[in-house]
Design an enzyme around this catalytic site. Sequence first.
Site, short mmCIF file in Angstrom:
data_model
loop_
_atom_site.label_atom_id
_atom_site.label_comp_id
_atom_site.label_asym_id
_atom_site.label_seq_id
_atom_site.Cartn_x
_atom_site.Cartn_y
_atom_site.Cartn_z
CG HIS A 198 -1.76 -1.23 1.32
ND1 HIS A 198 -1.38 -2.30 2.10
CD2 HIS A 198 -2.93 -1.60 0.73
CE1 HIS A 198 -2.28 -3.27 2.01
NE2 HIS A 198 -3.23 -2.87 1.17
S1 FES Z 1 1.55 -0.57 3.35
FE1 FES Z 1 -0.09 -1.89 3.69
S2 FES Z 1 0.87 -3.64 4.36
FE2 FES Z 1 2.53 -2.32 4.08
#
Ligand code: FES
Length: 233
Positions: A198
């Site tokens: 993410h």
């Molecule tokens: S940014 Fe979501 S799991 Fe690492």
Amino acid sequence: MRNLAFKAGTLARVCSRQQLPSVHASGAAVQQIQQKKNASSFDNPFRETQTTKIPSFDKYRNSGGESSAKVFQYFMVGTMGAVTALGAKNTVQDFLVNMSASADVLAMAKVELDLSAIPEGKNVIIKWRGKPIFVRHRTEDEIKEADETKWESLRDPQPDSDRVKKPEWLIMLGVCTHLGCVPIGEAGDFGGWFCPCHGSHYDISGRIRKGPAPLNLEIPEYDFPEEGTVVIG
Ligand code: FES
């Protein structure tokens, strides 16, 4: 005159004969009373022969009095209490020993790593308790950068000195604090780690600088038992 004497003798004999029954009667009454007396008292047939022999318990009697008996009772109560407590303690201890981890499991819980095999400026990933551990041999520039960062304004404010025991060795849990992905080393906008799941960016101290992760990368328990060796766990 002779006739008179004869009559007197006759009269005396008659009187003596008349008094004799009364004398006999009084003797019979005495016998009856004596018999009643004898009949009223219990005549034990075993009076002469003793059939029950009660043994002597004198040698079992306590000659020390009441205080010595109490001392003995207190001693017995105290001793039994101590023995019971010892048994309970051993039972609980055995139960806990059985429930605790065995030696091989404890050995697996710790990982020893030779740091001399890691050159400066390189990362090593090892497995510890099923999770990745990042070991970074930091350069002088990386140490300076991590130390001079204004950590007070970070999302999870923490100075670099709180995250390392030796400045050249950064040891962290390689699990993103967002949703648990494994970040990539030597990547991201801050020269540290980047989580591609993410888009979380960690700096060279493992602190979150950008992206959805809320916290810095976690620091595990570790120690340096001797120079060039680290034990994790
Ligand atoms: S940014 Fe979501 S799991 Fe690492």
